[in-house]
Design an enzyme around this catalytic site. Structure first.
Site, PDB file in Angstrom:
ATOM      1  N   ALA A  52       4.832  -6.630   1.947  1.00 39.46           N
ATOM      2  CA  ALA A  52       5.506  -7.037   0.703  1.00 39.46           C
ATOM      3  C   ALA A  52       5.700  -5.799  -0.172  1.00 39.46           C
ATOM      4  O   ALA A  52       5.343  -5.772  -1.353  1.00 39.46           O
ATOM      5  CB  ALA A  52       4.709  -8.125  -0.017  1.00 39.46           C
ATOM      6  N   LEU A  53       6.246  -4.772   0.446  1.00 37.57           N
ATOM      7  CA  LEU A  53       6.273  -3.454  -0.188  1.00 37.57           C
ATOM      8  C   LEU A  53       7.202  -3.406  -1.399  1.00 37.57           C
ATOM      9  O   LEU A  53       8.290  -3.968  -1.383  1.00 37.57           O
ATOM     10  CB  LEU A  53       6.722  -2.391   0.831  1.00 37.57           C
ATOM     11  N   HIS A  74       4.102   0.900  -3.509  1.00 41.62           N
ATOM     12  CA  HIS A  74       3.681   1.326  -2.159  1.00 41.62           C
ATOM     13  C   HIS A  74       4.511   2.525  -1.693  1.00 41.62           C
ATOM     14  O   HIS A  74       3.988   3.476  -1.116  1.00 41.62           O
ATOM     15  CB  HIS A  74       3.901   0.207  -1.143  1.00 41.62           C
ATOM     16  N   MET A 104      -0.657  -4.104   2.696  1.00 38.02           N
ATOM     17  CA  MET A 104      -0.607  -5.467   3.223  1.00 38.02           C
ATOM     18  C   MET A 104       0.842  -5.945   3.254  1.00 38.02           C
ATOM     19  O   MET A 104       1.108  -7.148   3.281  1.00 38.02           O
ATOM     20  CB  MET A 104      -1.476  -6.402   2.382  1.00 38.02           C
ATOM     21  N   ASP A 147      -4.941  -0.108  -8.392  1.00 36.24           N
ATOM     22  CA  ASP A 147      -6.193  -0.769  -7.997  1.00 36.24           C
ATOM     23  C   ASP A 147      -7.303   0.271  -8.124  1.00 36.24           C
ATOM     24  O   ASP A 147      -7.815   0.780  -7.112  1.00 36.24           O
ATOM     25  CB  ASP A 147      -6.080  -1.302  -6.566  1.00 36.24           C
TER      26      ASP A 147
HETATM   27  O1  PAF Z   1      -4.480  -2.533  -1.589  1.00 36.43           O
HETATM   28  C1  PAF Z   1      -4.208  -3.177  -0.562  1.00 36.43           C
HETATM   29  O2  PAF Z   1      -3.054  -3.493  -0.289  1.00 36.43           O
HETATM   30  C2  PAF Z   1      -5.336  -3.609   0.371  1.00 36.43           C
HETATM   31  O3  PAF Z   1      -6.487  -3.924  -0.344  1.00 36.43           O
HETATM   32  C3  PAF Z   1      -5.646  -2.575   1.479  1.00 36.43           C
HETATM   33  C4  PAF Z   1      -6.158  -1.273   0.898  1.00 36.43           C
HETATM   34  C5  PAF Z   1      -4.387  -2.309   2.289  1.00 36.43           C
HETATM   35  C6  PAF Z   1      -6.725  -3.124   2.413  1.00 36.43           C
HETATM   36  O4  PAF Z   1      -6.320  -4.307   3.024  1.00 36.43           O
END
Ligand code: PAF
Length: 290
Positions: free
Chosen positions: A38-39, A43, A36, A156
């Site tokens: 905002a790396l 990420h 989403m 997560d």
């Molecule tokens: O983990 C995230 O950033 C989000 O839940 C994802 C997997 C990109 C889905 O929008």
């Protein structure tokens, strides 16, 4: 449009399909990292995993409205596209998909995924809408990109298991790779929420991982689940968290609660706490004593 982007960007499903077909032309695998934006290093480490496997790396940046509840303030989610694209370019990411909300959810969109099993409890207690929104967008993204594998962060952990279940249940035939949690020097799990912490809150947050690591140590030494949990509740409170949404020891594969007593299988300790109004999650694996 991203005219000056340092990395190749596509914004539509049609452009994505064509670009992915080009990347595959010499037989290369496609590794996909949905984000989403905002790396942060968490990420970027997932993109590195895709590159290290020798694949062409495709990332997506899409702030998914379907996984936000009305009170969760979608509009204030951090958006840092130029910096994100620069960071992805530095890593040699081959393609970035940045669809609009209308591209993902066109007028008349009417289908969404509802999940039980691993999606129940834990994060769903505080965010009942969340995994339906995640599963729906991830199913769409996986269908649009059609990668050989996709990388999701273990930070997560419940989401990682939700995605594995989704891929199994819908016969997607895509490998889901878990990337280890990236941590700050004091062990705090990296998260786009960490910037919202006050200096005092940041000190408290830096202690959460130590409590979980000590829980793991105790469980792996043969201590009972209930005693490790009692320790964790006390230790988190003493560390100064404002509230504990949950701290749990669950089956690592199914997230089912474990029987009282020492661990009888691979487990995961998971916690969600609130520090100065910021909700933080973390988790670690625990292996039964020999
Ligand atoms: O983990 C995230 O950033 C989000 O839940 C994802 C997997 C990109 C889905 O929008």
């Amino acid at each position: 449009m991203q005219p000056d982007s340092p990395v190749r960007v596509v914004e539509t499903r049609a452009a994505l399909r064509a670009a992915v077909a080009e990347l595959r032309a010499d037989g290369a695998e496609i590794g996909f990292v949905p984000t989403m934006g905002a790396l942060h290093e968490g990420h970027l480490s997932l993109v590195r995993i895709a590159k290290e496997r020798g694949a062409r790396a495709v990332a997506s940046i899409f702030v998914n409205p379907a996984q936000f509840a009305a009170h969760e303030d979608l509009d204030n989610y951090p958006r840092t596209l130029p910096g994100d694209l620069a960071a992805l370019a530095d890593l040699g990411c081959d393609l970035v998909y940045v669809p609009s909300a209308v591209e993902m959810y066109p007028e008349g969109f009417a289908t969404s995924v509802a999940m039980r099993g691993v999606a129940a409890g834990l994060e769903s207690e505080a965010r009942p809408h969340f995994f339906g929104g995640v599963a729906t967008v991830v199913l769409k993204l996986l269908n649009q990109v059609r990668p050989d594998f996709a990388v999701f962060g273990e930070k997560d952990y419940q989401q990682l298991l939700v995605v594995r279940q989704l891929v199994r249940d819908f016969d997607l035939g895509i490998e889901i790779v878990g990337g280890p949690t990236a941590r700050e020097a004091d062990g705090l799990a990296m998260s786009s929420r960490n910037v919202k912490l006050s200096p005092e809150g940041r000190d408290v947050a830096g202690k959460i991982n130590g409590v979980l690591a000590f829980m793991v140590e105790r469980l792996e030494a043969g201590e009972s689940v209930e005693s490790a949990l009692a320790f964790a509740v006390d230790a988190l409170s003493m560390a100064g968290v404002d509230a504990i949404d949950y701290v749990e020891v669950r089956c690592a594969e199914t997230l089912e609660p474990l029987d009282p007593g020492p661990l009888d299988r691979e487990a995961r300790v998971l916690a969600a706490v609130r520090v100065g109004g910021v909700r933080l999650i973390d988790n670690m694996g625990a292996t039964p004593a020999e």
